[in-house]
Scaffold this active site. Structure first.
Site, mmCIF file in Angstrom:
data_model
loop_
_atom_site.group_PDB
_atom_site.id
_atom_site.type_symbol
_atom_site.label_atom_id
_atom_site.label_comp_id
_atom_site.label_asym_id
_atom_site.label_seq_id
_atom_site.Cartn_x
_atom_site.Cartn_y
_atom_site.Cartn_z
ATOM 1 N N CYS A 193 -4.261 -1.353 -2.178
ATOM 2 C CA CYS A 193 -4.394 0.099 -2.344
ATOM 3 C C CYS A 193 -5.247 0.330 -3.592
ATOM 4 O O CYS A 193 -4.876 -0.117 -4.687
ATOM 5 C CB CYS A 193 -3.000 0.700 -2.520
ATOM 6 S SG CYS A 193 -2.987 2.469 -2.869
ATOM 7 N N ASP B 130 0.862 -1.192 0.000
ATOM 8 C CA ASP B 130 0.000 0.000 0.000
ATOM 9 C C ASP B 130 0.891 1.233 0.000
ATOM 10 O O ASP B 130 2.078 1.155 0.341
ATOM 11 C CB ASP B 130 -0.913 0.018 1.242
ATOM 12 C CG ASP B 130 -1.800 1.268 1.282
ATOM 13 O OD1 ASP B 130 -2.471 1.558 0.269
ATOM 14 O OD2 ASP B 130 -1.801 1.977 2.303
ATOM 15 N N SER B 131 0.303 2.367 -0.360
ATOM 16 C CA SER B 131 1.046 3.629 -0.344
ATOM 17 C C SER B 131 1.481 3.990 1.079
ATOM 18 O O SER B 131 2.343 4.842 1.265
ATOM 19 C CB SER B 131 0.166 4.753 -0.881
ATOM 20 O OG SER B 131 -0.959 4.914 -0.034
ATOM 21 N N CYS C 257 -10.927 3.386 -0.254
ATOM 22 C CA CYS C 257 -9.504 3.615 0.045
ATOM 23 C C CYS C 257 -9.210 2.755 1.263
ATOM 24 O O CYS C 257 -9.989 2.752 2.228
ATOM 25 C CB CYS C 257 -9.261 5.091 0.358
ATOM 26 S SG CYS C 257 -7.637 5.427 1.087
ATOM 27 N N HIS D 93 -7.225 2.987 3.620
ATOM 28 C CA HIS D 93 -6.985 3.680 4.896
ATOM 29 C C HIS D 93 -8.295 3.868 5.686
ATOM 30 O O HIS D 93 -8.282 3.950 6.912
ATOM 31 C CB HIS D 93 -6.382 5.076 4.658
ATOM 32 C CG HIS D 93 -4.921 5.078 4.344
ATOM 33 N ND1 HIS D 93 -4.419 4.652 3.140
ATOM 34 C CD2 HIS D 93 -3.845 5.493 5.082
ATOM 35 C CE1 HIS D 93 -3.096 4.799 3.144
ATOM 36 N NE2 HIS D 93 -2.728 5.312 4.318
ATOM 37 N N GLU E 205 -2.398 8.505 8.317
ATOM 38 C CA GLU E 205 -0.959 8.172 8.336
ATOM 39 C C GLU E 205 -0.297 8.640 9.635
ATOM 40 O O GLU E 205 0.712 8.088 10.054
ATOM 41 C CB GLU E 205 -0.248 8.804 7.133
ATOM 42 C CG GLU E 205 -0.424 8.054 5.832
ATOM 43 C CD GLU E 205 0.352 6.737 5.772
ATOM 44 O OE1 GLU E 205 1.521 6.720 6.161
ATOM 45 O OE2 GLU E 205 -0.244 5.726 5.342
HETATM 46 N N1 DGL Z 1 -4.741 3.279 0.727
HETATM 47 C C1 DGL Z 1 -4.716 3.996 -0.515
HETATM 48 C C2 DGL Z 1 -5.959 3.615 -1.338
HETATM 49 O O1 DGL Z 1 -6.560 2.574 -1.095
HETATM 50 C C3 DGL Z 1 -4.478 5.444 -0.262
HETATM 51 C C4 DGL Z 1 -4.010 6.202 -1.427
HETATM 52 C C5 DGL Z 1 -3.140 7.401 -1.165
HETATM 53 O O2 DGL Z 1 -2.007 7.226 -0.710
HETATM 54 O O3 DGL Z 1 -3.583 8.509 -1.497
HETATM 55 O O4 DGL Z 1 -6.352 4.299 -2.251
#
Ligand code: DGL
Length: 262
Positions: free
Chosen positions: A75, A12-13, A187, A189, A155
């Site tokens: 992600c 993931d990011s 998302c 997160h 985050e």
């Molecule tokens: N968890 C990422 C997603 O599902 C977040 C993306 C981001 O870093 O903007 O889209």
């Protein structure tokens, strides 16, 4: 190492994909997992598609060095930017699983009102989501809701309290007044702030995320590639890595992995 003992790689990011990993740990408890979060470069959702594709391909190289047997892009943003390239490169050797907003179960609730899809700007702008939307918007009213700035709060480990609730109120109260059928968390997160979302939209409004569907897909693919871990007598391991050189983000990741799933 037996080939089935090799870990399943999650990317993931940042720390968001932990919401998918915790579901995988629950369902596939004897498998081994390795997670990589690119928190140093998060959020991805405000970058260009080309840049997200490049960052995702680089991150996957890191996971491949950990000798993974399957790849999960946990992600939505990275999936929409890079899943075609990743499948082209790696699906000959291993399952490559992505995640997308769980629109289907939201539509199946058949409740009155709008289906609100919370996601990053990029996920909502990409072709993958627009194709999905075309498939379901004939009989339902779908309202894409970009949430810039939300990933940044999560985050930092801010998952409840005034800051999150103030942000959500601005976004969700006007929609609540028009009637919300369901909220889709597009998302990875956002499942960590489900409690706060529920407080605003009301306990009776379904809030759906794609983690269960993604893990079921992973399970099917492990069978298809014949790489299910046969070691049933013990729990597997979880190793978490992050591009941010800090123990705090690793500690936060393990804490989120243990957060109760509501
Ligand atoms: N968890 C990422 C997603 O599902 C977040 C993306 C981001 O870093 O903007 O889209």
């Amino acid at each position: 190492m037996e080939s089935e003992d090799r870990p399943i790689g999650f990317f993931d990011s940042g720390i968001g994909g932990i919401s998918v990993l915790r579901e995988a740990v629950k369902i596939l408890s004897n498998e081994n997992f390795v997670y990589f979060g690119d928190s140093k470069r998060a959020p991805y959702g405000t970058r260009t598609v080309e840049n997200v594709r490049e960052l995702t391909l680089n991150a996957v190289e890191f996971l491949l060095k950990k000798d993974i047997k399957a790849l999960v892009i946990a992600c939505n943003t990275a999936t929409s930017a890079a899943i075609i390239d990743l499948r082209e490169k790696y699906s000959k050797y291993m399952p490559v699983i992505g995640i997308e907003p769980a629109l289907k179960p939201a539509v199946e609730f058949s409740r009155k009102g709008k289906i609100v899809i919370m996601a990053t700007n990029m996920t909502l702008a990409e072709e993958k989501f627009n194709d999905l939307m075309k498939k379901y918007n004939k009989n339902s009213t779908i309202k894409p809701l970009p949430c810039p700035g939300l990933v940044e709060l999560i985050e930092q480990g801010i998952i409840r309290g005034k800051k999150i609730e103030d942000y959500l109120k601005v976004k969700l109260i006007p929609l609540k007044e028009q009637g919300i059928a369901a909220v889709v968390l597009g998302c990875t997160h956002y499942p960590f702030i489900k409690e706060s979302i529920s407080k605003i939209v009301g306990d009776d409004t379904p809030i759906i995320d794609g983690s269960k569907g993604t893990v079921q897909q992973l399970k099917r693919q492990l069978v298809k590639y014949d790489i299910v871990n046969k070691n049933t007598g013990r729990l597997g391991s979880v190793k978490i890595f992050n591009s941010m050189n800090s123990q705090d983000i690793i500690k936060l990741s393990y804490r989120l992995l243990r957060e109760k799933i509501s």
